[in-house]
Motif scaffolding. Structure first.
Motif, PDB file in Angstrom:
ATOM      1  N   PHE A   1       0.823  -1.212   0.000  1.00  0.00           N
ATOM      2  CA  PHE A   1       0.000   0.000   0.000  1.00  0.00           C
ATOM      3  C   PHE A   1       0.858   1.263   0.000  1.00  0.00           C
ATOM      4  O   PHE A   1       1.895   1.317   0.652  1.00  0.00           O
ATOM      5  CB  PHE A   1      -0.942   0.010   1.215  1.00  0.00           C
ATOM      6  CG  PHE A   1      -1.900  -1.144   1.205  1.00  0.00           C
ATOM      7  CD1 PHE A   1      -2.994  -1.142   0.364  1.00  0.00           C
ATOM      8  CD2 PHE A   1      -1.678  -2.250   2.009  1.00  0.00           C
ATOM      9  CE1 PHE A   1      -3.873  -2.214   0.332  1.00  0.00           C
ATOM     10  CE2 PHE A   1      -2.548  -3.335   1.993  1.00  0.00           C
ATOM     11  CZ  PHE A   1      -3.646  -3.315   1.146  1.00  0.00           C
ATOM     12  N   VAL A   2       0.391   2.296  -0.723  1.00  0.00           N
ATOM     13  CA  VAL A   2       1.106   3.572  -0.796  1.00  0.00           C
ATOM     14  C   VAL A   2       0.437   4.645   0.051  1.00  0.00           C
ATOM     15  O   VAL A   2       0.935   5.757   0.154  1.00  0.00           O
ATOM     16  CB  VAL A   2       1.267   4.044  -2.261  1.00  0.00           C
ATOM     17  CG1 VAL A   2       2.117   3.051  -3.039  1.00  0.00           C
ATOM     18  CG2 VAL A   2      -0.081   4.255  -2.926  1.00  0.00           C
ATOM     19  N   ALA A   3      -0.702   4.317   0.632  1.00  0.00           N
ATOM     20  CA  ALA A   3      -1.405   5.192   1.578  1.00  0.00           C
ATOM     21  C   ALA A   3      -2.255   4.302   2.470  1.00  0.00           C
ATOM     22  O   ALA A   3      -2.700   3.222   2.051  1.00  0.00           O
ATOM     23  CB  ALA A   3      -2.285   6.206   0.839  1.00  0.00           C
ATOM     24  N   ASP A   4      -2.481   4.753   3.699  1.00  0.00           N
ATOM     25  CA  ASP A   4      -3.288   3.952   4.616  1.00  0.00           C
ATOM     26  C   ASP A   4      -4.780   4.124   4.321  1.00  0.00           C
ATOM     27  O   ASP A   4      -5.166   4.838   3.389  1.00  0.00           O
ATOM     28  CB  ASP A   4      -2.956   4.285   6.079  1.00  0.00           C
ATOM     29  CG  ASP A   4      -3.305   5.709   6.485  1.00  0.00           C
ATOM     30  OD1 ASP A   4      -4.172   6.356   5.845  1.00  0.00           O
ATOM     31  OD2 ASP A   4      -2.712   6.191   7.472  1.00  0.00           O
ATOM     32  N   ARG A   5      -5.628   3.514   5.126  1.00  0.00           N
ATOM     33  CA  ARG A   5      -7.083   3.535   4.885  1.00  0.00           C
ATOM     34  C   ARG A   5      -7.690   4.928   4.915  1.00  0.00           C
ATOM     35  O   ARG A   5      -8.769   5.147   4.394  1.00  0.00           O
ATOM     36  CB  ARG A   5      -7.795   2.617   5.879  1.00  0.00           C
ATOM     37  CG  ARG A   5      -7.811   3.155   7.300  1.00  0.00           C
ATOM     38  CD  ARG A   5      -8.401   2.186   8.296  1.00  0.00           C
ATOM     39  NE  ARG A   5      -7.364   1.257   8.683  1.00  0.00           N
ATOM     40  CZ  ARG A   5      -7.547  -0.037   8.903  1.00  0.00           C
ATOM     41  NH1 ARG A   5      -8.728  -0.567   8.821  1.00  0.00           N
ATOM     42  NH2 ARG A   5      -6.539  -0.808   9.212  1.00  0.00           N
ATOM     43  N   HIS A   6      -6.970   5.892   5.494  1.00  0.00           N
ATOM     44  CA  HIS A   6      -7.462   7.263   5.564  1.00  0.00           C
ATOM     45  C   HIS A   6      -6.771   8.171   4.536  1.00  0.00           C
ATOM     46  O   HIS A   6      -6.962   9.381   4.554  1.00  0.00           O
ATOM     47  CB  HIS A   6      -7.266   7.839   6.964  1.00  0.00           C
ATOM     48  CG  HIS A   6      -7.874   6.986   8.036  1.00  0.00           C
ATOM     49  ND1 HIS A   6      -9.238   6.838   8.193  1.00  0.00           N
ATOM     50  CD2 HIS A   6      -7.292   6.195   8.979  1.00  0.00           C
ATOM     51  CE1 HIS A   6      -9.473   6.002   9.194  1.00  0.00           C
ATOM     52  NE2 HIS A   6      -8.314   5.598   9.681  1.00  0.00           N
ATOM     53  N   GLY A   7      -5.933   7.571   3.676  1.00  0.00           N
ATOM     54  CA  GLY A   7      -5.208   8.345   2.675  1.00  0.00           C
ATOM     55  C   GLY A   7      -3.891   8.903   3.164  1.00  0.00           C
ATOM     56  O   GLY A   7      -3.197   9.605   2.434  1.00  0.00           O
ATOM     57  N   GLY A   8      -3.529   8.579   4.403  1.00  0.00           N
ATOM     58  CA  GLY A   8      -2.294   9.096   4.979  1.00  0.00           C
ATOM     59  C   GLY A   8      -1.057   8.349   4.512  1.00  0.00           C
ATOM     60  O   GLY A   8      -1.106   7.155   4.223  1.00  0.00           O
ATOM     61  N   THR A   9       0.054   9.069   4.452  1.00  0.00           N
ATOM     62  CA  THR A   9       1.324   8.469   4.032  1.00  0.00           C
ATOM     63  C   THR A   9       2.422   8.649   5.074  1.00  0.00           C
ATOM     64  O   THR A   9       3.569   8.295   4.822  1.00  0.00           O
ATOM     65  CB  THR A   9       1.792   9.086   2.701  1.00  0.00           C
ATOM     66  OG1 THR A   9       1.944  10.502   2.881  1.00  0.00           O
ATOM     67  CG2 THR A   9       0.819   8.801   1.578  1.00  0.00           C
ATOM     68  N   ASP A  10       2.085   9.187   6.245  1.00  0.00           N
ATOM     69  CA  ASP A  10       3.103   9.478   7.262  1.00  0.00           C
ATOM     70  C   ASP A  10       3.938   8.258   7.634  1.00  0.00           C
ATOM     71  O   ASP A  10       5.143   8.376   7.831  1.00  0.00           O
ATOM     72  CB  ASP A  10       2.465  10.056   8.526  1.00  0.00           C
ATOM     73  CG  ASP A  10       1.916  11.453   8.308  1.00  0.00           C
ATOM     74  OD1 ASP A  10       2.257  12.077   7.281  1.00  0.00           O
ATOM     75  OD2 ASP A  10       1.135  11.927   9.154  1.00  0.00           O
TER      76      ASP A  10
END
Length: 185
Positions: A15-24
């Motif tokens: 995955f390049v972003a988590d379920r909330h769209g975060g990339t931190d």
């Protein structure tokens, strides 16, 4: 002519972003600032192709000029360009491309000269591979599991692509994998 390198940071489960769209959780400041790896990446990059979502991740689009690691021409693939152009400088310019990935990559290749074009963003990476425009795939594996989110390669149209590993590099706790695209779809 410029080669096209498509890819980005990805969790070990793809995955390049988590379920909330975060990339931190996919960002490692030690790897991305001042490391030999980042210096090499900056040196080899002559232009960048971004998707609209990747471009919009900067809360203030004027941030790119003077702060983004790649101070090169940037081509943003979008259906709707912004009403106002973001700040630019003598090295970093923006072109908003509304006629597709092939046009964006064609323009970026010209701008990059002999250096590489970096394609960044899940959607545009998949588009570049599907359209047979990516010469290489570069994935920076981050040792985290996100469980769900935005997949980089979760696309059934990518079935059948064949790759050959051409590079492997440890970047602190991260692992960069580079592949030549041999049999794109």
């Amino acid at each position: 002519m410029a080669t096209v390198h498509a890819g980005m940071s990805m969790s070990l489960d793809g995955f390049v972003a988590d379920r909330h769209g975060g990339t931190d959780r996919l960002f490692d400041p030690a790897a991305s600032t001042g490391s030999d790896w980042m210096t090499d990446l900056i040196r080899e990059t002559g232009a960048v192709v971004l998707g609209r979502r990747s471009y919009a991740m900067a809360e203030d689009p004027d941030w790119y000029a003077g702060h983004y690691e790649f101070q090169v021409p940037i081509f943003v693939v979008t259906h709707t360009p912004p009403a106002e152009l973001p700040a630019q400088n003598e090295n970093l310019t923006f072109t908003f491309v509304t006629d597709g990935i092939a046009s964006a990559i064609r323009q970026a290749r010209v701008a990059a000269g002999e250096r590489a074009v970096k394609v960044i963003g899940a959607s545009v990476v998949r588009q570049a591979v599907r359209a047979r425009l990516a010469d290489e795939l570069h994935v920076l594996l981050v040792p985290v599991l996100l469980g769900t989110g935005l997949p980089l390669f979760g696309d059934p149209d990518l079935d059948g692509g064949t790759l050959r590993r051409i590079g492997l590099r440890e970047v602190g706790p991260l692992t960069e994998l580079r592949f030549q695209v041999l049999n794109p779809l």
